[in-house]
Design a protein around this motif. Structure first.
Motif, PDB file in Angstrom:
ATOM      1  N   THR A  49       0.819  -1.207   0.000  1.00 29.79           N
ATOM      2  CA  THR A  49       0.000   0.000   0.000  1.00 29.79           C
ATOM      3  C   THR A  49       0.857   1.263   0.000  1.00 29.79           C
ATOM      4  O   THR A  49       0.910   1.975   1.009  1.00 29.79           O
ATOM      5  CB  THR A  49      -0.921   0.027   1.238  1.00 29.79           C
ATOM      6  OG1 THR A  49      -0.097  -0.078   2.410  1.00 29.79           O
ATOM      7  CG2 THR A  49      -1.943  -1.078   1.216  1.00 29.79           C
TER       8      THR A  49
ATOM      9  N   GLU B 140       1.686   4.920  -0.004  1.00 30.35           N
ATOM     10  CA  GLU B 140       0.817   6.011   0.433  1.00 30.35           C
ATOM     11  C   GLU B 140       0.563   7.033  -0.659  1.00 30.35           C
ATOM     12  O   GLU B 140      -0.489   7.648  -0.699  1.00 30.35           O
ATOM     13  CB  GLU B 140       1.439   6.728   1.633  1.00 30.35           C
ATOM     14  CG  GLU B 140       1.564   5.867   2.862  1.00 30.35           C
ATOM     15  CD  GLU B 140       0.235   5.549   3.476  1.00 30.35           C
ATOM     16  OE1 GLU B 140      -0.653   6.409   3.523  1.00 30.35           O
ATOM     17  OE2 GLU B 140       0.066   4.403   3.928  1.00 30.35           O
TER      18      GLU B 140
ATOM     19  N   ASN C 280       6.109   5.366   1.009  1.00 36.17           N
ATOM     20  CA  ASN C 280       5.497   4.370   1.872  1.00 36.17           C
ATOM     21  C   ASN C 280       5.639   4.855   3.311  1.00 36.17           C
ATOM     22  O   ASN C 280       6.734   5.170   3.763  1.00 36.17           O
ATOM     23  CB  ASN C 280       6.159   3.003   1.732  1.00 36.17           C
ATOM     24  CG  ASN C 280       5.391   1.957   2.497  1.00 36.17           C
ATOM     25  OD1 ASN C 280       4.255   1.656   2.175  1.00 36.17           O
ATOM     26  ND2 ASN C 280       5.994   1.422   3.544  1.00 36.17           N
TER      27      ASN C 280
END
Length: 80
Positions: free
Chosen positions: A32, A34, A48
């Motif tokens: 994921t 950011e 990240n």
């Protein structure tokens, strides 16, 4: 609907100059990221945030929670 185009494999980033200190291949193995910002038509900045439990990134012990930024020069221009 826009077509999806792969512009970079974040598990296979060429690093022939070993800028990362990890050899000729660098990985950004986070599920994921950011943020992804286009800096120009051939460069991306990826972030990240390493503050999630179990996702301490590559930070040494005691440095958890620091964000990791990379600037990635793409082999070709971003599609329009």
């Amino acid at each position: 609907m826009a077509e999806t185009v792969l512009v970079a494999d974040l598990l296979e980033i060429a690093d022939p100059g070993n800028l990362s200190g990890r050899g000729a291949r660098f990985t950004f193995p986070f599920i994921t990221p950011e943020a992804v910002w286009p800096e120009d038509l051939q460069t991306l900045v990826l972030v990240n945030d390493n503050n999630y439990p179990g996702g301490g990134g590559r930070a040494p012990s005691g440095f958890e929670g620091r964000a990791e930024f990379i600037r990635l020069r793409l082999p070709a221009r971003l599609p329009r």
